[in-house]
Enzyme design. Sequence first.
Site: not given
Length: 259
Positions: A101, A162, A188-189, A210-211
């Site tokens: 990635k 995040g 992301a987001g 992830n977050t």
Amino acid sequence: MLKNDFLEIGGKKFKSRLLVGTGKYPTFKIMAEALEISGAEIVTVAVRRVNLTDKSQESLLDYIDTKKYTILPNTAGCFNVEDAVRTARLGREVGLSNMVKLEVIGDPKTLFPDTAGLIEATKILVKEGFIVMPYTNDDIIAARKLVDAGAACIMPLAAPIGSGQGILNRNNIMIIRELIKIPIIVDAGVGTASDAAITMELGVDGVLMNTAIAGAKDPVLMAEAMKQAVEAGHKAFMAGRIPKKLYANASSPMDGKIN
């Protein structure tokens, strides 16, 4: 699961369309439990933030079954082409994967990608035999150039890394999906399950997060919710939603006809 329905990247087929990161969890044990219940088959690992050499120290890799998961090393924290390429090479050299990635970050506050650097790094790594999965802006021009550079998929952001804002520009993602013929994985987001479902309903091939999981009050429960949301969103897209209409349309017609 839909029959014969797979996410295919770099010649490999995956049943799950949810890709999950390994950072920010309260403990490695909770991370392992979240990965298990998420059903994810591809797990991202930040090469620069993991212990790869000192076997006497605990490492998150001790908690990831490499026979069960495909490890996707990422170049998080790299702000130029040289660092990103070097980090990708390191991940492969220590035996993580020839998949990467690819992140080349252009701004430390927004963490938006440096698309020019990203395209350059993609060209270099593709020539070296990497399966490159670039994290990029939701920009069709950049996406096309990454395809030309040999990327295995395109990974446009839904919102800043995040931020948990969900998908901010559906139109851009839909345009990328329509015009780019390799897999699209939104990265992301995403903040919660509804964000994941809405994203998949646009017809993308997968979601990486992830977050949203690691930062939840209950990461394991959120991982389960995200699994279900990604599956539901994908099935809804495949099923085909009804068109939106300005006025009511009775579900039980007065004339007795079926349609």
